[in-house]
Design an enzyme around this catalytic site. Structure first.
Site, PDB file in Angstrom:
ATOM      1  N   PHE A  17       3.131   3.227  -0.986  1.00 22.79           N
ATOM      2  CA  PHE A  17       4.548   3.517  -1.134  1.00 22.79           C
ATOM      3  C   PHE A  17       5.349   2.225  -1.039  1.00 22.79           C
ATOM      4  O   PHE A  17       5.225   1.479  -0.071  1.00 22.79           O
ATOM      5  CB  PHE A  17       5.009   4.490  -0.041  1.00 22.79           C
ATOM      6  CG  PHE A  17       4.537   5.909  -0.240  1.00 22.79           C
ATOM      7  CD1 PHE A  17       5.389   6.873  -0.751  1.00 22.79           C
ATOM      8  CD2 PHE A  17       3.239   6.274   0.075  1.00 22.79           C
ATOM      9  CE1 PHE A  17       4.955   8.179  -0.937  1.00 22.79           C
ATOM     10  CE2 PHE A  17       2.794   7.573  -0.107  1.00 22.79           C
ATOM     11  CZ  PHE A  17       3.666   8.530  -0.618  1.00 22.79           C
ATOM     12  N   CYS A  18       6.170   1.966  -2.054  1.00 24.37           N
ATOM     13  CA  CYS A  18       7.094   0.829  -2.075  1.00 24.37           C
ATOM     14  C   CYS A  18       6.344  -0.483  -1.768  1.00 24.37           C
ATOM     15  O   CYS A  18       5.418  -0.840  -2.460  1.00 24.37           O
ATOM     16  CB  CYS A  18       8.254   1.061  -1.112  1.00 24.37           C
ATOM     17  SG  CYS A  18       9.668  -0.035  -1.389  1.00 24.37           S
ATOM     18  N   SER A  19       6.736  -1.190  -0.691  1.00 30.36           N
ATOM     19  CA  SER A  19       6.076  -2.465  -0.396  1.00 30.36           C
ATOM     20  C   SER A  19       4.606  -2.276  -0.061  1.00 30.36           C
ATOM     21  O   SER A  19       3.793  -3.180  -0.266  1.00 30.36           O
ATOM     22  CB  SER A  19       6.790  -3.177   0.752  1.00 30.36           C
ATOM     23  OG  SER A  19       6.796  -2.390   1.928  1.00 30.36           O
TER      24      SER A  19
END
Length: 583
Positions: A318-320
């Site tokens: 997720f994301c980073s």
């Protein structure tokens, strides 16, 4: 580092989590799209540095307008005539129907308030027209527009003592709202993030209202805890899913309230799930960089394989966390071990920053150097400062909306579970901060061999496992077109899903949300707009779609384990673990 135990529920009222459709309302499309690299730079320097554009940019705007005196005269004259119409009461200027700031009937029913509102809108439109007429290069144009948007939003009459909501609150409370509002303002301003609180600190309790899916910590290292969730079906898929959450904020965005928990849904679909819960680092961990976090992912994979007896895992970042995951997969490909991964997923993750919004316009080499030096001296990037940066990305929704509610009306903010998670900030090590900025500013993941992970050159095209890529159509942080380009960087087959709403609401999008929908197309051509033209709209959440996709790649079904952990990985503590409580 200290840990805080969950508080008992009897000493505070139980709060109902906000409904999905309310959550979506907090994430409208932004006028300007920002990126992770910009956020990390501003997180060290402070977001208000961007409120004033560089002097040279202001000079170029002035020079450009000086060369077009006829345009300036025409726009100024039009503004004067419009203001005259406003004073006479003949102006037809009206706010956007979706602008909640002026939704109260008094803004159109009261002659004084209507004129003030119309004058503000007219002045803002004229300023925007002058910037358009200046025809600056894209960097100066973005800088000026960003500053103009923030100044215009700040000067809106809805933020002032003229706001009719203030005077209605005075009447309703006998003036007590003023006392409460001042008290709330003082409380917010004494410590970072110095913006209005978006949720009460006792609105929820982790382990009681949020992050309550049953499970246990089966591995703890200095960097992370690994949570194994308890199966709720008699049979499970043999290949476990290891989730790599963001390194900004805590993992439980994937395990919010029951009925709104991604993990809960996955488990109910028969998927074995392991979750990385990152430690909240401090100055002692300053040197932890991408390699340290990449090794953590490998350690989590190893534990999941040994506990379940599977030779493979599936990964979802997720994301980073997706950035770290991609680099780890490239390392596995370079070392001939990619067969350990059955499938991968990237949720609101940008791997190609070439066109990720206003990033290049709003940063320069001095800004980057200053940001990395500040975190190096401190040993970490403070999470509260990051929260302030995120708030100023969309000031109308995340600053001025709560300014009116908390300070003018003196009311507590609503109990939104996502905003509670957002306020539960974490630090980022100086090493990881430096590495993320270096990778994103140089757009290194698009250049084979330009970045490394654990000593291996990163070549995303060598990752030939199937990928499920999701994005939010109104994402202000990770534009969906930038997320889409992940499908072109990876070497395997990709399925791209475009969800409704913004950065977080596109993830927390349970099947119970009647407004949920997503778009999907049979192929992933190079041009994202070509994909969009071919995409069809599917009613409902993408969660079941992902479970169906992963089910085809997660092995045969086997009897669910009767207990968690194993002899080599005994249960240490029940979920949500201990690292999630670190402050």
């Amino acid at each position: 580092m200290t840990s805080t135990a969950p508080r008992p529920t009897q000493d505070r009222p139980r709060r109902r989590p906000v409904a999905a459709e309310q959550t979506e309302a907090t994430e409208p499309a932004s006028e300007a799209v920002m990126g992770l690299d910009m956020v990390l730079v501003d997180g060290a320097r402070g977001p208000l540095r961007r409120m004033v554009p560089p002097a040279r940019t202001v000079g170029r705007l002035g020079a450009a307008l000086a060369r077009k005196p006829d345009v300036v005269a025409r726009r100024s004259g039009a503004l004067v005539r419009e203001l005259g119409g406003i004073l006479r009461g003949s102006s037809e200027i009206a706010p956007n129907p979706k602008d909640r700031r002026f939704a109260d009937p008094a803004w159109t029913g009261n002659p004084l308030l209507k004129r003030v509102m119309q004058a503000h809108i007219a002045a803002a439109q004229t300023a925007a027209e002058l910037v358009e007429a200046a025809d600056l290069d894209w960097q100066d144009d973005e800088r000026i527009r960003f500053t103009l948007t923030n100044v215009v939003d700040a000067l809106a009459p809805s933020n002032s003592l003229l706001n009719p909501l203030l005077w209605k609150a005075v009447i309703d409370t006998g003036g007590r709202n003023a006392v409460s509002g001042v008290r709330r303002m003082v409380s917010d301003l004494v410590s970072p993030p110095r913006v209005p609180s978006m949720v009460e600190p006792d609105a929820f309790a982790v382990g009681e209202d949020l992050a309550v899916t049953p499970g246990a910590v089966v591995l703890r290292t200095d960097v992370f805890e690994l949570i194994q969730y308890r199966p709720t079906t008699e049979r499970v898929r043999s290949v476990p899913l290891v989730i790599v959450p963001p390194t900004i904020n805590k993992y439980y965005v994937t395990d919010l309230a029951p009925g709104r928990s991604i993990v809960e849904h996955y488990v109910s679909a028969g998927q074995q799930v392991f979750m990385i819960s990152w430690r909240n680092p401090d100055e002692r961990h300053a040197e932890w960089g991408l390699d340290a976090y990449g090794q953590a992912v490998l350690d989590a994979m190893d534990a999941a394989e040994r506990i379940t007896g599977s030779e493979q895992v599936a990964l979802q970042g997720f994301c980073s966390g997706g950035i770290i995951q991609a680099m780890v997969l490239a390392h596995l490909a370079a070392t001939g071990a990619l067969d350990r991964v059955a499938a991968s997923s990237y949720a609101v993750t940008v791997l190609d920053w070439s066109h990720a919004g206003t990033i290049g316009a709003l940063m320069d080499e001095n800004a980057v150097r200053e940001a990395t030096e500040k975190s190096r001296q401190k040993g970490y990037l403070d999470g509260a400062t990051l929260a302030e940066v995120f708030a100023w990305l969309r000031p109308n929704d995340l600053v001025w909306n709560y300014w009116v509610n908390n300070y003018l009306q003196g009311k507590p903010p609503p109990a939104f579970d996502i905003l509670y998670w957002n306020a539960d900030t974490t630090r980022m090590t100086a090493g990881l901060h430096h590495d993320f900025i270096e990778v994103s500013i140089g757009n290194l993941l698009t250049k084979p061999g330009a970045a490394t992970m654990l000593g291996s050159p990163v070549d995303l095209s060598a990752i030939d496992v199937d990928a499920y890529v999701t994005a939010g159509i109104a994402d202000h942080l990770c534009p969906w077109q930038s997320c889409y380009r992940t499908t072109q960087l990876l070497g395997g087959r990709s399925r791209f899903v475009l969800s409704t709403a913004g950065h977080i609401a596109s993830l927390v999008n349970p099947p119970s949300n009647p407004k949920a929908s997503f778009q999907v197309a049979p192929s992933t051509p190079a041009d994202p707009e070509e994909w969009l033209a071919a995409a069809g709209k599917e009613k409902g959440s993408w969660w079941p779609d992902f479970m169906a996709w992963l089910g085809e790649r997660a092995g045969e079904e086997v009897p669910a384990p009767e207990s968690l952990g194993s002899a080599d990985f005994p249960v240490l503590v029940d979920a949500p673990g201990t690292y999630v409580f670190d402050k």
